[in-house]
Write an enzyme that holds these catalytic residues in place. Structure first.
Site, PDB file in Angstrom:
ATOM      1  CD  GLU A 328      -3.058  -0.482   2.466  1.00 46.12           C
ATOM      2  OE1 GLU A 328      -4.263  -0.899   2.290  1.00 46.12           O
ATOM      3  OE2 GLU A 328      -2.665   0.098   3.329  1.00 46.12           O
ATOM      4  CB  CYS A 329       0.831   4.412   0.295  1.00 48.38           C
ATOM      5  SG  CYS A 329       1.144   6.161  -0.263  1.00 48.38           S
ATOM      6  N   GLY A 330       3.384   3.765   0.196  1.00 45.34           N
ATOM      7  CA  GLY A 330       4.847   3.310   0.401  1.00 45.34           C
ATOM      8  C   GLY A 330       5.441   2.080   0.006  1.00 45.34           C
ATOM      9  CB  THR A 429      -3.084   0.175  -5.440  1.00 42.36           C
ATOM     10  OG1 THR A 429      -3.913   1.459  -5.596  1.00 42.36           O
ATOM     11  CG2 THR A 429      -3.531  -0.461  -4.134  1.00 42.36           C
TER      12      THR A 429
END
Length: 437
Positions: A328-330, A429
Site C-alpha cells: 500500500e502506498c509506500g 496500489t
C-alpha cells in the site's frame, strides 16, 4: 459500558486540536483516569500520538469509509475498560464530503451518531470578541451537534483572554480554560503532516510539557463533567477487512508504519497472527507466513537503505514466487522497479512490479477512494468494493506493463480510472484500504 466520551473539534486544521488532545490525554492519565484517544478521518499519525500519550492503543473512526455498524463495533471495543474517550476531529468539525447523511467523514457525523457533545478549541490569535461570533456559529449551525464548552488557544495575554472569553460566555457557552501562545508546544511537521510519535527523539518529554500546559491552563474537572456517558448499541465487524491469511508477515519499521490500528485489531480478533519484520534491518518476510503486507510510510526517506537491503529484496522475491504480497502506498513504491528520492537520486527497489515512482516530481494526491477490485488480492475479492483513501506526494513516472489492481472512484463516486499494478501473486496500489464498501 462505563466510559464517558467527548469530541474535541475546531473551526479548521491548525487550531491546536492535536496538541490540546495529547496534553489532555496525558493530564487525565496522570490523574489515574483510564483514558483513550480516537482520531476521526483518515489519519495514521495522530492515533500514534494518542497511544504515546496514554500508552494504550489508539483508533481511527471514519464515517465515510466505515458503515455505522462498524463504527459502533470499533467504538465499543475502544471503550472497553476505559473511563474516558477523547475523540479528536480531523480538519474542521463539520468538514467532510457531500454525500448521504452521516457518511461525510466529518467528526460532526460521530457527534450525531453517538449523541456526543463537542469541546470546541478556538485559536483566538489575531482576534478577540470576534471569537464569540465564531462560537455562535458553531452553537447554532446544527441543532443535532451540541457544543458543550470551549477552550481558547494561543491567547496573547490575560487581557486578550478576558476579551475573548467574556464575549463567548455571554452567549451561554462555558469557557473551560485558555492556553497562552507558546511556540514550544508546537509539534514538528513534514510533508504528510506531523512527524510520527515514534520518530520524535524527545516525544515523552514533549507530551509531559503539553500535559503541564493543560493542567495549568484548563479546568479538567469541568472537561470531565462535559463528557457524556458512552452508551452505544452493539455494532458489527461484518464490514471490516478480513485477514488476508492466517499468518501475516507485516513490514514494520521507520519506513513502513501506516496500517490502521483497527485493521490489525480485527485481523487478530479473527484469529490471524501478525509477524512483523524489518526491511530496514535487511530482514526478509518469514517463509512460514501465508501472506506478506507492505504498508505505507516514508520509504522515500530511507530509499538508499532499502535499495541496499539485498536479503530483504531476495527474500521478498522468494516469498512472492509462492505466496501473495501486497503493498500500500509506500509499500507499492518499494514493490516497483525504482524510486527517485527528493534529491533526484534513483534507487533500485524490489522489481516485483514494473512501475517506477518519484518523490522528486511532487504532486499531492489526496481524497477518499472507492476501489472496485479487478482481481482477488489480499485486500478483497474480484468485483468487491473497498473504501479507503489516498494521501501521497509521490508520482508514478512510468506505469509499466502490469495489469491494474482496481478501478477507483472518489468519495462521491466520480470515476478516476485504473489504479495500481498486479503480476502473478504480487499486487500494490497507492490506495489505503480502510473497510469493505
Amino acid at each position: 459500558m462505563t466510559a464517558r466520551a467527548l469530541i474535541i473539534g475546531a473551526p479548521r486544521s491548525g487550531s491546536g486540536k492535536t496538541s490540546v488532545t495529547i496534553g489532555l490525554l496525558r493530564a487525565f492519565a496522570r490523574r489515574g483516569v483510564k483514558v483513550r484517544g480516537i482520531k476521526t478521518g483518515p489519519d495514521y499519525i495522530d492515533s500514534g500520538f494518542h497511544e504515546a500519550a496514554t500508552r494504550l492503543p489508539g483508533l481511527n473512526l471514519d464515517s465515510w469509509a466505515m458503515a455505522p455498524d462498524l463504527l459502533r463495533h470499533l467504538a465499543r471495543e475502544q471503550a472497553e475498560d476505559a473511563e474516558l474517550l477523547l475523540i479528536e476531529s480531523a480538519m474542521g468539525l463539520f468538514d467532510g464530503i457531500v454525500t448521504e447523511p452521516n457518511r461525510s467523514g466529518a467528526a460532526s457525523d460521530l457527534a450525531r451518531l453517538f449523541g456526543l457533545p463537542v469541546l470546541l478549541v478556538l485559536d483566538v490569535s489575531g482576534q478577540s470578541q470576534t471569537a464569540a461570533a465564531v462560537a455562535c456559529g458553531f452553537i447554532h449551525y446544527d441543532p443535532a451537534v451540541k457544543i458543550a464548552a470551549c477552550i481558547l488557544n494561543r491567547a496573547g495575554s490575560e487581557r486578550h483572554r478576558k476579551l475573548s472569553g467574556d464575549a463567548i460566555e455571554a452567549l451561554g457557552l462555558p469557557v473551560v480554560g485558555t492556553v497562552l501562545r507558546d511556540p514550544t508546544l508546537i509539534l514538528p511537521e513534514r510533508h504528510l503532516g506531523l512527524v510520527q510519535a515514534s520518530e520524535h527523539p524527545e516525544m515523552d518529554a514533549h507530551i509531559e510539557r503539553l500535559a503541564d500546559a493543560m493542567e495549568r491552563s484548563l479546568d479538567l474537572d469541568a472537561i470531565l463533567a462535559a463528557a457524556k456517558p458512552f452508551d452505544l448499541p452493539p455494532g458489527s465487524p461484518d464490514r471490516a477487512l478480513p485477514p488476508p491469511g492466517q499468518r501475516i508477515a507485516l513490514a514494520w519499521d521507520a519506513a513502513f508504519t501506516f496500517l490502521y490500528p483497527h485493521i490489525q485489531r480485527e485481523w487478530r480478533a479473527s484469529g490471524a497472527e501478525i509477524v512483523p519484520f524489518s526491511p530496514l534491518a535487511d530482514e526478509a518476510p518469514p517463509r512460514d507466513c501465508d501472506v506478506c503486507w507492505l504498508p505505507g510510510g516514508y520509504p522515500e526517506l530511507h530509499a538508499g537503505k532499502l535499495a541496499a537491503a539485498e536479503n530483504f529484496k531476495a527474500g521478498l522475491a522468494r516469498f512472492a514466487a509462492a505466496k501473495p504480497v501486497h503493498g500500500e502506498c509506500g509499500g507499492y513504491m518499494v514493490l516497483g522497479e525504482t524510486l527517485e528520492d527528493a534529491d533526484g537520486i534513483t534507487h533500485v527497489m524490489a522489481g516485483l512490479l514494473s512501475h517506477r515512482t518519484s518523490f522528486a516530481k511532487r504532486r499531492m494526491n489526496l481524497g477518499y477512494r472507492q476501489a472496485k477490485l479487478l482481481a482477488a488480492c489480499p485486500i478483497g475479492q474480484t468485483d468487491e468494493t473497498i473504501r479507503g483513501h489516498e494521501f501521497h506526494y509521490a508520482s508514478v513516472v512510468s506505469r509499466g506493463t502490469d495489469e491494474p489492481v482496481a478501478t477507483i472512484a472518489d468519495g462521491t463516486a466520480r470515476e478516476i480510472g485504473p489504479s495500481g499494478g498486479r503480476r502473478d501473486l504480487v499486487s500494490g496500489t497507492f490506495f489505503h484500504a480502510i473497510a469493505r464498501g
